[in-house]
Design an enzyme around this catalytic site. Structure first.
Site, PDB file in Angstrom:
ATOM      1  N   SER A  66       1.592   2.489   1.301  1.00 43.99           N
ATOM      2  CA  SER A  66       2.475   3.639   1.516  1.00 43.99           C
ATOM      3  C   SER A  66       3.919   3.301   1.164  1.00 43.99           C
ATOM      4  O   SER A  66       4.337   2.135   1.176  1.00 43.99           O
ATOM      5  CB  SER A  66       2.411   4.091   2.970  1.00 43.99           C
ATOM      6  OG  SER A  66       1.101   4.436   3.331  1.00 43.99           O
TER       7      SER A  66
HETATM    8  N1  SAM Z   1      -0.808   1.687   5.818  1.00 39.30           N
HETATM    9  C1  SAM Z   1      -1.385   1.165   4.625  1.00 39.30           C
HETATM   10  C2  SAM Z   1      -0.513   0.145   3.988  1.00 39.30           C
HETATM   11  O1  SAM Z   1       0.573  -0.116   4.505  1.00 39.30           O
HETATM   12  O2  SAM Z   1      -0.920  -0.418   2.989  1.00 39.30           O
HETATM   13  C3  SAM Z   1      -1.667   2.233   3.637  1.00 39.30           C
HETATM   14  C4  SAM Z   1      -2.907   2.915   3.898  1.00 39.30           C
HETATM   15  S1  SAM Z   1      -3.517   3.928   2.593  1.00 39.30           S
HETATM   16  C5  SAM Z   1      -2.278   5.140   2.335  1.00 39.30           C
HETATM   17  C6  SAM Z   1      -4.804   4.781   3.505  1.00 39.30           C
HETATM   18  C7  SAM Z   1      -6.012   3.901   3.789  1.00 39.30           C
HETATM   19  O3  SAM Z   1      -6.903   4.656   4.627  1.00 39.30           O
HETATM   20  C8  SAM Z   1      -6.805   3.509   2.565  1.00 39.30           C
HETATM   21  O4  SAM Z   1      -6.916   2.119   2.502  1.00 39.30           O
HETATM   22  C9  SAM Z   1      -8.165   4.174   2.767  1.00 39.30           C
HETATM   23  O5  SAM Z   1      -9.250   3.436   2.252  1.00 39.30           O
HETATM   24  C10 SAM Z   1      -8.216   4.260   4.279  1.00 39.30           C
HETATM   25  N2  SAM Z   1      -9.158   5.261   4.797  1.00 39.30           N
HETATM   26  C11 SAM Z   1      -9.468   6.484   4.288  1.00 39.30           C
HETATM   27  N3  SAM Z   1     -10.382   7.108   5.055  1.00 39.30           N
HETATM   28  C12 SAM Z   1     -10.661   6.250   6.074  1.00 39.30           C
HETATM   29  C13 SAM Z   1     -11.541   6.303   7.195  1.00 39.30           C
HETATM   30  N4  SAM Z   1     -12.328   7.370   7.438  1.00 39.30           N
HETATM   31  N5  SAM Z   1     -11.564   5.252   8.036  1.00 39.30           N
HETATM   32  C14 SAM Z   1     -10.776   4.156   7.845  1.00 39.30           C
HETATM   33  N6  SAM Z   1      -9.938   4.034   6.783  1.00 39.30           N
HETATM   34  C15 SAM Z   1      -9.882   5.072   5.914  1.00 39.30           C
END
Ligand code: SAM
Length: 216
Positions: A66
Site C-alpha cells: 500500500s
Molecule cells: N498492508 C499490506 C502491505 O503493507 O504490504 C498491503 C496489503 S495488499 C493492499 C492486500 C492484501 O490482502 C493482499 O496481499 C491480498 O492477497 C490480501 N487478501 C485479499 N483477500 C484476502 C482474504 N480474504 N484474506 C486474507 N488476505 C486477503
C-alpha cells in the site's frame, strides 16, 4: 533483496514523512514508525528505487504494497495502544505489520496468497518482527484467537463481514475500506456494545479486493 539501510535511504524516509505530514497525518508514533522502517526491504527488486515515493507498488501474486500515506492513515484511524491485540487481514508485503508492531501491538496477520504468506513468514523474523502468521481467508477473521482490540483490513471489502465485528472487543475499532473495484470508502466501526456500532466514513481510497475462499 537490498538489506542495506543507508544514510540515503534514511534521508529519503525523512522526506517521505514530511510528505505524509503535509497530506494530514498527525500521529507522532505513526510518523516515527514510518521513519524507522526501511520500506525498500519490502519491495520487489524492480521497484526498489521508488520505495520512498508515496505510492503503492506491485508485489508478488498480483498484489500491492500500500501507499505509505494510506498505511499511515489506516494506522492513525486504528488508534493502537501498546499491548493491543490486533488482527490484520491482508499481510501483503508485511510492511504494515511492522508498523503495527512498532506501535507495540501484538499482531495476528492473515494472508490468502500462499506465496506472500511463505515469503513474509520467513522474512519478518529475519529482521526482528515476530507476529503470528496465518494462511487463510480473512473474511472469517480468526475465531480461535478472538476477541481483538483492533482489526485492520488492508484490502477492499464489498461489505463489513459480520465475523469481524463479532470478533472485536467492546470498545474495539475495526478499520476497513468498503466498496467495489472502482473504489472504497475508508470506514471505521467502533463497537459500543455487543449489538451497537458507531460507523464513520473517512474518504475514498482504492485497494486490491478482499477475495473470499469461494472466489479463489
Ligand atoms: N498492508 C499490506 C502491505 O503493507 O504490504 C498491503 C496489503 S495488499 C493492499 C492486500 C492484501 O490482502 C493482499 O496481499 C491480498 O492477497 C490480501 N487478501 C485479499 N483477500 C484476502 C482474504 N480474504 N484474506 C486474507 N488476505 C486477503
Amino acid at each position: 533483496m537490498n538489506m542495506i539501510d543507508s544514510y540515503r535511504h534514511k534521508g529519503l524516509r525523512k522526506q517521505l514523512v514530511e510528505e505524509i505530514k503535509r497530506k494530514g497525518i498527525r500521529d507522532e508514533n505513526v510518523l516515527a514508525a514510518i521513519e524507522k522502517i526501511p520500506r525498500h526491504y519490502f519491495m520487489n527488486s524492480s521497484f526498489i528505487e521508488f520505495a520512498y515515493e508515496d505510492q503503492a507498488f506491485p508485489i508478488d501474486a498480483g498484489q500491492t504494497i500500500s501507499q505509505p500515506y494510506t498505511v499511515a492513515f489506516q494506522t492513525e484511524l486504528l488508534q493502537v495502544r501498546k499491548g493491543d491485540k490486533v488482527l490484520e487481514i491482508g499481510t501483503g508485503s508485511g510492511y504494515q505489520t511492522t508498523i503495527l508492531m512498532e506501535l507495540g501491538a501484538k499482531v495476528y496477520t492473515i494472508e490468502r496468497q500462499k506465496v506472500l504468506y511463505d515469503k513474509v513468514k520467513s522474512f519478518l523474523p529475519s529482521i526482528g518482527y515476530k507476529p503470528k502468521f496465518f494462511y487463510g481467508d480473512g473474511y472469517l477473521g480468526l475465531h480461535a484467537f478472538a476477541p481483538f482490540d483492533r482489526i485492520l483490513v488492508t484490502a477492499g471489502a464489498p461489505y463489513i463481514p459480520e465475523a469481524l465485528t463479532s470478533q472485536l472487543k467492546i470498545g474495539g475499532i475495526l478499520v476497513i475500506p468498503v466498496g467495489d473495484s472502482m473504489g472504497q470508502e475508508m470506514t471505521t466501526v467502533y463497537k459500543k456494545t455487543e449489538t451497537e456500532f458507531e460507523i464513520k466514513q473517512w474518504g475514498g481510497f482504492r485497494f486490491v479486493p478482499l477475495v473470499g475462499d469461494s472466489e479463489r
